[in-house]
Scaffold this motif. Sequence first.
Motif, short mmCIF file in Angstrom:
data_model
loop_
_atom_site.label_atom_id
_atom_site.label_comp_id
_atom_site.label_asym_id
_atom_site.label_seq_id
_atom_site.Cartn_x
_atom_site.Cartn_y
_atom_site.Cartn_z
N GLY A 388 22.22 19.65 92.83
CA GLY A 388 20.97 19.02 92.41
C GLY A 388 19.88 20.08 92.50
O GLY A 388 19.28 20.27 93.54
N ASP A 497 23.64 15.87 92.80
CA ASP A 497 23.04 16.22 91.51
C ASP A 497 22.65 14.97 90.73
O ASP A 497 21.62 14.94 90.04
CB ASP A 497 24.04 17.06 90.69
CG ASP A 497 23.35 17.80 89.54
OD1 ASP A 497 22.10 17.73 89.46
OD2 ASP A 497 24.05 18.44 88.74
N GLY A 505 14.77 14.95 86.60
CA GLY A 505 15.24 15.91 85.62
C GLY A 505 14.64 15.72 84.24
O GLY A 505 13.98 14.70 83.96
O1 LIG Z 1 16.42 18.73 84.02
P1 LIG Z 1 17.84 18.30 83.77
O2 LIG Z 1 17.96 16.87 83.45
O3 LIG Z 1 18.54 19.23 82.82
O4 LIG Z 1 18.55 18.45 85.19
C1 LIG Z 1 18.33 19.62 85.88
C2 LIG Z 1 19.42 19.88 86.83
O5 LIG Z 1 20.67 19.85 86.23
C3 LIG Z 1 19.38 18.99 88.03
O6 LIG Z 1 20.29 19.45 88.95
#
Ligand SMILES: O=P(O)(O)OC[C@H](O)CO
Length: 617
Positions: A388, A497, A505
């Motif tokens: 994560g 994650d 995210g």
């Molecule tokens: O911003 P994202 O949704 O691509 O997620 C980012 C990372 O994969 C989180 O661990």
Amino acid sequence: MPNRTPSDHALSTWRTADCVCIDVDCTVTQGEGLDLLAMSMGCYDRISGLSDQAQDGSMNLSDTLEERLRIINCTPDDLRRFVETYPPESRMTKGIVNLIKVLQKRGVAVYLISGSFRELILPLAKYLGVPKENVYANRMAWQWDDDTGQPTRLVGFDPSQPTSSNGGKIRAISKIREDNPYNTVVMIGDGITDLEAVRSSEGADLFIGYGGVVECSAVKEAAEWFVYDHDDLTRALKQSRVAMVGSSALACAMVPMLCHNVLQDEQFDNTVMMWVHDAAHVHEGRTILDIINQDHQNPKELPGVHLGDNLVASGNLEEVAKDADVLVFCAPHESMHSITRRLMGKVKRDAIAISLVKGMRVGRDGPQLISQMIRKNLNLDCSVLIGGNVASDLGNKELSEAVIASSSREMGAVFRKLFQTSYFYVDILQDVAGAEMCGTLKNIVALAVGIVDGLDYGCNAKAVVMRQGLTEMRKFAKTLYPNVRNETFFESCGLGDLITTCSGGRNHATAEAWTRAWKSGAPKTWTKLEEEILGGQRLQGVATSNVVQEVMRVRGWESTYPLFSTVNRIINGRVEPSQILHFCQANGIQTTNEDDDDTTIIPAARAPRQSPIPNPV
Ligand SMILES: O=P(O)(O)OC[C@H](O)CO
Ligand SMILES: NC(=O)c1ccc[n+]([C@@H]2O[C@H](COP(=O)([O-])OP(=O)(O)OC[C@H]3O[C@@H](n4cnc5c(N)ncnc54)[C@H](O)[C@@H]3O)[C@@H](O)[C@H]2O)c1
């Protein structure tokens, strides 16, 4: 002299060794201790023939030991005088002190093994910083004075020591292996008896011949690697040059760790290289490449984060990769095929690789993880780092964690040295496919949760979607890669994650915005939102959902993964976002539970078709 250049096997074994056994003869300039003791006592001429026979294996070792001790017949005072006359510091071979220091600093256990005697070797071990428990040698047997409790007269040697008879070096190494969980053991020696130590499954994994004091032609002939100077071995350990292939947000968040850690460990070269994809992009009058090299920042991808003074950036991919011993890949997953194709045949054969990329590809050969692509196209062992890890949080040095999944723990340990910092905890796993599938599939679940948030539903609905998402992630990963472990899904690459990505995210944020735009009656495309919200960064979830959907479609698996299928229909405009709340009815299916074997699948709407996509490569 071909064996002065190490083979790939020798070099990689040497670099990943966690235990190195050194014949004491290779540490001192004047040969074996017993010879020198005899010299100091004026009886060398009488024992030299026996020593040669012990060295070349032509006479039984225990017989030569007994005979030599009988001739030498020393007292404890003779031994004390010997150590005063020949202090360790006066007779070390060139480079040995540094080699042992560098090995120990890397966490490698160093042992001294000798057919000579502890009484002569312990002062050397102390000087070399090798603990006395790590010395395997013979013991003299003494007659003791009952009144003083002191040794008085030499009566022979202790025959129970592993080194007291022929084959003793193998026995010593086998005992070391038995008592310790070492994975890779290397023996350095100059005699036939040292060479024997590698010729057994219980012995060493690699023998390195040494010719700096005595050059034995049979040893030189047989050794996979032969050196005259210990500095060659130290240099081979220190050689690792690290390169970051990519300059994206995550690459810029990880590079400060690399830049910091290479300076802490002699194993690595002090400079970290970085390939900048958009090197010519102009920001406030200067190219990104110039800004990275001059200011050690990347204002386009991760503003305000200091990348490291020891970072050297280049716009030339091949130039950056060609001398690297450690290749770290970090780029959008869709670009990895062309990157690895460009590098085919242009990377070091013994380099190791790690991928930070979350995503997969479906090629002619079927589904392919990025680590498999790297392995296939570049013929390199490839680990993955997944957790994560939102780039901006890492850039701010906020507490984060990840797993490094590697084919071996030693490889994982090398990568952990490169990435672990006070704010970034790294665990090592061996489930490469499991960790990578977690990092890939969580992007679909992040879209689902973003859609739920965009619809303004509360925590209960989000929990349902996340739990179902984790279940489908595990099922999909294990169906494609049966060796994937359940436990992996509860590590930082799995549950960790998932929580991160569904909380903060880009996939989640963009899906929420996309849903709100749809709700408002003015829908926007994903590309438009990528531009508006992510400012040049990329959304992995939409492409990943489409790839996963393609795998499911051709295999007739859609009904088995109701959440994944529903997300794909929503993001492609085939059903309304509100259908996310009815994913269980979407395909006339439900029930996915604990044990895959117990999963009840209500007949799918469509019969499975014959899959044109073969099994994963
Ligand atoms: O911003 P994202 O949704 O691509 O997620 C980012 C990372 O994969 C989180 O661990
Ligand atoms: N950003 C994060 O917080 C984060 C966290 C964990 C994992 N990841 C993963 O790391 C990988 C990279 O993601 P990111 O977010 O750092 O970048 P990104 O996905 O936002 O991509 C943008 C970057 O990719 C570069 N790029 C565009 N086309 C390219 C090409 N053809 N070749 C090479 N580079 C190209 C651009 O120059 C830009 O630097 C992805 O797989 C992502 O899932 C990202």
